[in-house]
Design a protein around this motif. Sequence first.
Motif, PDB file in Angstrom:
ATOM      1  N   ARG A  21       0.824  -1.215   0.000  1.00 17.53           N
ATOM      2  CA  ARG A  21       0.000   0.000   0.000  1.00 17.53           C
ATOM      3  C   ARG A  21       0.855   1.260   0.000  1.00 17.53           C
ATOM      4  O   ARG A  21       0.549   2.223  -0.694  1.00 17.53           O
ATOM      5  CB  ARG A  21      -0.962  -0.030   1.178  1.00 17.53           C
ATOM      6  N   SER A  22       1.931   1.245   0.747  1.00 21.27           N
ATOM      7  CA  SER A  22       2.832   2.390   0.790  1.00 21.27           C
ATOM      8  C   SER A  22       3.471   2.641  -0.577  1.00 21.27           C
ATOM      9  O   SER A  22       3.549   3.784  -1.044  1.00 21.27           O
ATOM     10  CB  SER A  22       3.920   2.162   1.846  1.00 21.27           C
ATOM     11  N   CYS A  24       2.299   1.802  -3.477  1.00 20.66           N
ATOM     12  CA  CYS A  24       1.260   2.298  -4.390  1.00 20.66           C
ATOM     13  C   CYS A  24       0.983   3.778  -4.130  1.00 20.66           C
ATOM     14  O   CYS A  24       0.861   4.564  -5.074  1.00 20.66           O
ATOM     15  CB  CYS A  24      -0.013   1.469  -4.251  1.00 20.66           C
ATOM     16  N   THR A  25       0.901   4.145  -2.870  1.00 19.03           N
ATOM     17  CA  THR A  25       0.668   5.553  -2.521  1.00 19.03           C
ATOM     18  C   THR A  25       1.815   6.425  -3.023  1.00 19.03           C
ATOM     19  O   THR A  25       1.586   7.485  -3.605  1.00 19.03           O
ATOM     20  CB  THR A  25       0.490   5.702  -0.999  1.00 19.03           C
ATOM     21  N   LYS A  26       3.047   5.971  -2.826  1.00 15.79           N
ATOM     22  CA  LYS A  26       4.209   6.725  -3.323  1.00 15.79           C
ATOM     23  C   LYS A  26       4.196   6.836  -4.840  1.00 15.79           C
ATOM     24  O   LYS A  26       4.692   7.803  -5.401  1.00 15.79           O
ATOM     25  CB  LYS A  26       5.510   6.071  -2.855  1.00 15.79           C
ATOM     26  N   ASN A  28       1.573   7.263  -6.552  1.00 13.30           N
ATOM     27  CA  ASN A  28       0.351   8.017  -6.889  1.00 13.30           C
ATOM     28  C   ASN A  28      -0.780   7.134  -7.396  1.00 13.30           C
ATOM     29  O   ASN A  28      -1.577   7.549  -8.238  1.00 13.30           O
ATOM     30  CB  ASN A  28       0.644   9.136  -7.890  1.00 13.30           C
ATOM     31  N   PRO A  30      -4.102   5.523  -6.178  1.00 14.35           N
ATOM     32  CA  PRO A  30      -5.042   5.504  -5.048  1.00 14.35           C
ATOM     33  C   PRO A  30      -5.297   4.068  -4.589  1.00 14.35           C
ATOM     34  O   PRO A  30      -5.415   3.156  -5.406  1.00 14.35           O
ATOM     35  CB  PRO A  30      -6.321   6.121  -5.630  1.00 14.35           C
ATOM     36  N   LEU A  31      -5.379   3.862  -3.302  1.00 14.01           N
ATOM     37  CA  LEU A  31      -5.548   2.510  -2.771  1.00 14.01           C
ATOM     38  C   LEU A  31      -6.844   1.866  -3.242  1.00 14.01           C
ATOM     39  O   LEU A  31      -6.929   0.639  -3.330  1.00 14.01           O
ATOM     40  CB  LEU A  31      -5.464   2.515  -1.246  1.00 14.01           C
ATOM     41  N   GLU A  32      -7.847   2.661  -3.594  1.00 11.66           N
ATOM     42  CA  GLU A  32      -9.081   2.074  -4.124  1.00 11.66           C
ATOM     43  C   GLU A  32      -8.883   1.525  -5.531  1.00 11.66           C
ATOM     44  O   GLU A  32      -9.750   0.832  -6.059  1.00 11.66           O
ATOM     45  CB  GLU A  32     -10.251   3.067  -4.090  1.00 11.66           C
ATOM     46  N   GLN A  61     -11.659  -4.519  -2.643  1.00 12.57           N
ATOM     47  CA  GLN A  61     -10.397  -4.565  -3.380  1.00 12.57           C
ATOM     48  C   GLN A  61     -10.104  -5.949  -3.943  1.00 12.57           C
ATOM     49  O   GLN A  61      -8.991  -6.220  -4.377  1.00 12.57           O
ATOM     50  CB  GLN A  61      -9.239  -4.121  -2.480  1.00 12.57           C
TER      51      GLN A  61
END
Length: 112
Positions: A21-22, A24-26, A28, A30-32, A61
Motif C-alpha cells: 500500500r505504501s 502504491c501511494t508513493k 500516486n 489511489p488505494l481504491e 479490493q
Amino acid sequence: LPPKIYFHAFSGKAGALPSIRSACTKGNIPLEDVYFGFPPAIKNFYAPKTPGIMKEIGIRQMLLETDLEDATSAWDDLKRGVTGISEAVNMTESEVATTTYNNAHRFYFEAV
C-alpha cells in the motif's frame, strides 16, 4: 506506474500489505485502485492465513479469478472462489458475486 494495479493470485502475507500500500501511494496510485485476486486453483487459497489476508484487504479490493483454462472447470472454480471469499469476509455468496463483479467493472472499464 500504471493507474491501477491488480495482484493476480496473491499469496503474500498480511504483513506485506502495508509495504504494498505504501509503494502504491508513493507511486500516486489511489488505494481504491489496487486489487487482489485469490484463485481456488492455487493451493494457497486454502492456506490457514488466507481468510485473514482477505479480511485485511477487504471485499472492495478483491477480484474473482481462476487459473483454469477449461471453461467447465473454470466455472466450478469461480463458484469455489465465491464460497471461499464469502466465508472469509462473512458475506453471502450473492453479495460476494455482486461486489467482485462491480470491482471487476471498475478495474477493467472505468477510466482513472
